[in-house]
Motif scaffolding. Structure first.
Motif, PDB file in Angstrom:
ATOM      1  N   LEU A  17       0.881  -1.170   0.000  1.00 35.22           N
ATOM      2  CA  LEU A  17       0.000   0.000   0.000  1.00 35.22           C
ATOM      3  C   LEU A  17       0.915   1.215   0.000  1.00 35.22           C
ATOM      4  O   LEU A  17       1.724   1.387   0.922  1.00 35.22           O
ATOM      5  N   ILE A  18       0.826   2.041  -1.034  1.00 35.29           N
ATOM      6  CA  ILE A  18       1.676   3.227  -1.153  1.00 35.29           C
ATOM      7  C   ILE A  18       0.778   4.450  -1.318  1.00 35.29           C
ATOM      8  O   ILE A  18       0.063   4.572  -2.319  1.00 35.29           O
ATOM      9  N   ILE A  19       0.813   5.329  -0.337  1.00 35.58           N
ATOM     10  CA  ILE A  19       0.042   6.571  -0.380  1.00 35.58           C
ATOM     11  C   ILE A  19       1.029   7.728  -0.545  1.00 35.58           C
ATOM     12  O   ILE A  19       1.888   7.947   0.315  1.00 35.58           O
ATOM     13  N   THR A  20       0.915   8.448  -1.651  1.00 37.94           N
ATOM     14  CA  THR A  20       1.805   9.577  -1.930  1.00 37.94           C
ATOM     15  C   THR A  20       1.114  10.865  -1.506  1.00 37.94           C
ATOM     16  O   THR A  20      -0.049  11.096  -1.853  1.00 37.94           O
ATOM     17  N   TYR A  21       1.843  11.691  -0.749  1.00 40.53           N
ATOM     18  CA  TYR A  21       1.237  12.939  -0.276  1.00 40.53           C
ATOM     19  C   TYR A  21       2.217  14.101  -0.401  1.00 40.53           C
ATOM     20  O   TYR A  21       3.432  13.925  -0.470  1.00 40.53           O
ATOM     21  N   ASP A  65       6.560  14.326  11.475  1.00 42.58           N
ATOM     22  CA  ASP A  65       7.445  15.467  11.219  1.00 42.58           C
ATOM     23  C   ASP A  65       7.427  15.869   9.741  1.00 42.58           C
ATOM     24  O   ASP A  65       7.825  16.993   9.407  1.00 42.58           O
ATOM     25  N   LEU A  66       6.993  14.946   8.884  1.00 42.44           N
ATOM     26  CA  LEU A  66       6.736  15.263   7.474  1.00 42.44           C
ATOM     27  C   LEU A  66       5.215  15.279   7.310  1.00 42.44           C
ATOM     28  O   LEU A  66       4.599  14.276   6.953  1.00 42.44           O
ATOM     29  N   PRO A  67       4.576  16.409   7.582  1.00 43.80           N
ATOM     30  CA  PRO A  67       3.123  16.463   7.707  1.00 43.80           C
ATOM     31  C   PRO A  67       2.396  16.210   6.387  1.00 43.80           C
ATOM     32  O   PRO A  67       2.907  16.510   5.306  1.00 43.80           O
ATOM     33  N   VAL A  68       1.200  15.665   6.505  1.00 47.68           N
ATOM     34  CA  VAL A  68       0.348  15.409   5.338  1.00 47.68           C
ATOM     35  C   VAL A  68      -0.421  16.689   5.027  1.00 47.68           C
ATOM     36  O   VAL A  68      -1.312  17.096   5.770  1.00 47.68           O
ATOM     37  N   LEU A  69      -0.087  17.333   3.913  1.00 43.18           N
ATOM     38  CA  LEU A  69      -0.808  18.524   3.478  1.00 43.18           C
ATOM     39  C   LEU A  69      -1.889  18.176   2.467  1.00 43.18           C
ATOM     40  O   LEU A  69      -2.926  18.831   2.422  1.00 43.18           O
ATOM     41  N   GLU A  70      -1.630  17.154   1.654  1.00 41.34           N
ATOM     42  CA  GLU A  70      -2.610  16.738   0.642  1.00 41.34           C
ATOM     43  C   GLU A  70      -2.241  15.346   0.140  1.00 41.34           C
ATOM     44  O   GLU A  70      -1.086  15.107  -0.229  1.00 41.34           O
ATOM     45  N   VAL A  71      -3.204  14.430   0.139  1.00 41.20           N
ATOM     46  CA  VAL A  71      -2.986  13.120  -0.467  1.00 41.20           C
ATOM     47  C   VAL A  71      -3.072  13.267  -1.983  1.00 41.20           C
ATOM     48  O   VAL A  71      -4.048  13.791  -2.511  1.00 41.20           O
ATOM     49  N   VAL A  72      -2.021  12.823  -2.672  1.00 43.58           N
ATOM     50  CA  VAL A  72      -1.929  12.991  -4.122  1.00 43.58           C
ATOM     51  C   VAL A  72      -2.408  11.755  -4.867  1.00 43.58           C
ATOM     52  O   VAL A  72      -3.117  11.859  -5.875  1.00 43.58           O
ATOM     53  N   SER A  73      -2.032  10.563  -4.393  1.00 42.89           N
ATOM     54  CA  SER A  73      -2.408   9.329  -5.084  1.00 42.89           C
ATOM     55  C   SER A  73      -2.196   8.146  -4.155  1.00 42.89           C
ATOM     56  O   SER A  73      -1.567   8.262  -3.097  1.00 42.89           O
ATOM     57  N   ALA A  74      -2.720   6.995  -4.572  1.00 42.36           N
ATOM     58  CA  ALA A  74      -2.519   5.763  -3.819  1.00 42.36           C
ATOM     59  C   ALA A  74      -2.479   4.596  -4.790  1.00 42.36           C
ATOM     60  O   ALA A  74      -3.138   4.610  -5.839  1.00 42.36           O
ATOM     61  N   ILE A  75      -1.682   3.582  -4.429  1.00 41.08           N
ATOM     62  CA  ILE A  75      -1.561   2.408  -5.276  1.00 41.08           C
ATOM     63  C   ILE A  75      -1.431   1.169  -4.396  1.00 41.08           C
ATOM     64  O   ILE A  75      -0.851   1.210  -3.311  1.00 41.08           O
ATOM     65  N   HIS A  76      -2.008   0.091  -4.887  1.00 43.71           N
ATOM     66  CA  HIS A  76      -1.975  -1.207  -4.215  1.00 43.71           C
ATOM     67  C   HIS A  76      -1.335  -2.186  -5.192  1.00 43.71           C
ATOM     68  O   HIS A  76      -1.791  -2.325  -6.327  1.00 43.71           O
ATOM     69  N   LEU A  77      -0.239  -2.849  -4.768  1.00 44.53           N
ATOM     70  CA  LEU A  77       0.511  -3.733  -5.659  1.00 44.53           C
ATOM     71  C   LEU A  77       0.678  -5.109  -5.046  1.00 44.53           C
ATOM     72  O   LEU A  77       0.744  -5.263  -3.827  1.00 44.53           O
ATOM     73  N   ARG A  78       0.810  -6.113  -5.936  1.00 44.01           N
ATOM     74  CA  ARG A  78       1.244  -7.453  -5.537  1.00 44.01           C
ATOM     75  C   ARG A  78       2.329  -7.883  -6.509  1.00 44.01           C
ATOM     76  O   ARG A  78       2.171  -7.745  -7.728  1.00 44.01           O
ATOM     77  N   ALA A  79       3.446  -8.418  -5.955  1.00 44.44           N
ATOM     78  CA  ALA A  79       4.571  -8.761  -6.827  1.00 44.44           C
ATOM     79  C   ALA A  79       5.479  -9.794  -6.171  1.00 44.44           C
ATOM     80  O   ALA A  79       5.521  -9.923  -4.943  1.00 44.44           O
ATOM     81  N   ASP A  80       6.191 -10.536  -7.024  1.00 49.19           N
ATOM     82  CA  ASP A  80       7.344 -11.329  -6.607  1.00 49.19           C
ATOM     83  C   ASP A  80       8.584 -10.559  -7.034  1.00 49.19           C
ATOM     84  O   ASP A  80       8.612  -9.967  -8.126  1.00 49.19           O
ATOM     85  N   LEU A  81       9.628 -10.591  -6.206  1.00 51.64           N
ATOM     86  CA  LEU A  81      10.841  -9.836  -6.553  1.00 51.64           C
ATOM     87  C   LEU A  81      12.016 -10.290  -5.708  1.00 51.64           C
ATOM     88  O   LEU A  81      11.860 -10.989  -4.704  1.00 51.64           O
ATOM     89  N   THR A  82      13.198  -9.887  -6.147  1.00 53.89           N
ATOM     90  CA  THR A  82      14.433 -10.133  -5.400  1.00 53.89           C
ATOM     91  C   THR A  82      15.010  -8.796  -4.957  1.00 53.89           C
ATOM     92  O   THR A  82      15.055  -7.844  -5.741  1.00 53.89           O
TER      93      THR A  82
END
Length: 263
Positions: A33-37, A218-235
């Protein structure tokens, strides 16, 4: 234990029962879950180390919660933290500002091998009916809550895979026995052999609560820009040193001395 045997076994501590096995480290069914703000650029300026740079006009932070149910050598665990979009010598990537997880093996390996800024805490990622929920508790206190509508829309797979394969940067600090820094380096690593199994986006919200030892707020949320939900295999690929702060300082000191001698 003879010296030759010691050196053959000396990849991690304790030498007779290492906290983690040798790599490579493969992750199956990693879930993000990645929420960019958007945040305060002055706050970013105080924590992003040179020579990394961030976009002053679009100061962004990624709040990430990662569920890792099947990880070579590390088992089943969850981590969360903040990643700051940066550039290094013209290349875009992400700087890992802080990380919190609930498994000693990857905490030790992450800090010792790459320089991941990992601390012990209790993050979770789960689906609650129609909502993907990521949380972080430090001790008994809730520090972060991120929510996203579950699989509302599919996200472009090519774009998502490219974001996972971007370079990532870490500030690795290892002290000497007298407490002074013995290693102080900027490390670059990448995720390799990525098999993306799905990517989705949807509405999202993020709440951060001030905490003395888990200062995500300390890095305050001023505005949520986008969100993404991923599933992956990786090294998880091993890193490389791209900037050595101690060597740079030593070089400057030598240059300074030589200059003063000439004068």
């Amino acid at each position: 234990m003879r010296e030759k045997e010691l050196l053959e076994r000396a990849f991690a501590m304790p030498v007779t029962s290492p906290a983690y096995p040798p790599g490579p480290y493969r992750f199956i069914n990693r879930e993000y879950l990645i929420i960019t703000y958007r945040t305060d650029p002055a706050k970013l300026r105080a924590v992003v180390p040179e020579p990394l740079e961030f976009n002053e006009r679009q100061p962004l932070v990624k709040f990430e919660v990662i569920r890792m149910p099947d990880s070579n050598g590390f088992g089943d665990y969850t981590e969360t933290g903040q990643v700051i979009p940066v550039t290094f010598r013209g290349r875009e990537g992400g700087y890992s500002h802080c990380m919190f997880l609930n498994d000693e093996g990857p905490i030790a390996a992450g800090r010792e091998l790459w320089g991941f800024p990992k601390k012990l805490a209790n993050p979770t990622l789960r689906t609650e009916i129609d909502t993907l929920v990521g949380t972080l508790d430090y001790g008994p206190l809730r520090v972060a809550t991120g929510t996203m509508g579950y699989k509302h829309r599919e996200f472009d797979l090519k774009q998502a895979k490219a974001s996972l394969e971007e370079p990532n940067f870490l500030l690795k600090i290892i002290p000497h026995v007298d407490g002074s820094p013995r290693i102080c380096e900027l490390v670059e690593y990448r995720l390799e052999d990525v098999i993306l199994k799905g990517a989705w986006t949807g509405p999202a919200a993020l709440s951060l609560t001030p905490h003395a030892l888990a200062p995500l707020a300390d890095l305050p949320v001023l505005e949520v820009v986008s969100a993404i939900h991923l599933r992956a295999d990786l090294t998880l690929g091993f890193g490389k040193v791209v900037h050595d702060y101690l060597r740079q300082r030593a070089g400057k000191s030598v240059h300074s001395t030589e200059t003063s001698d000439v004068l």
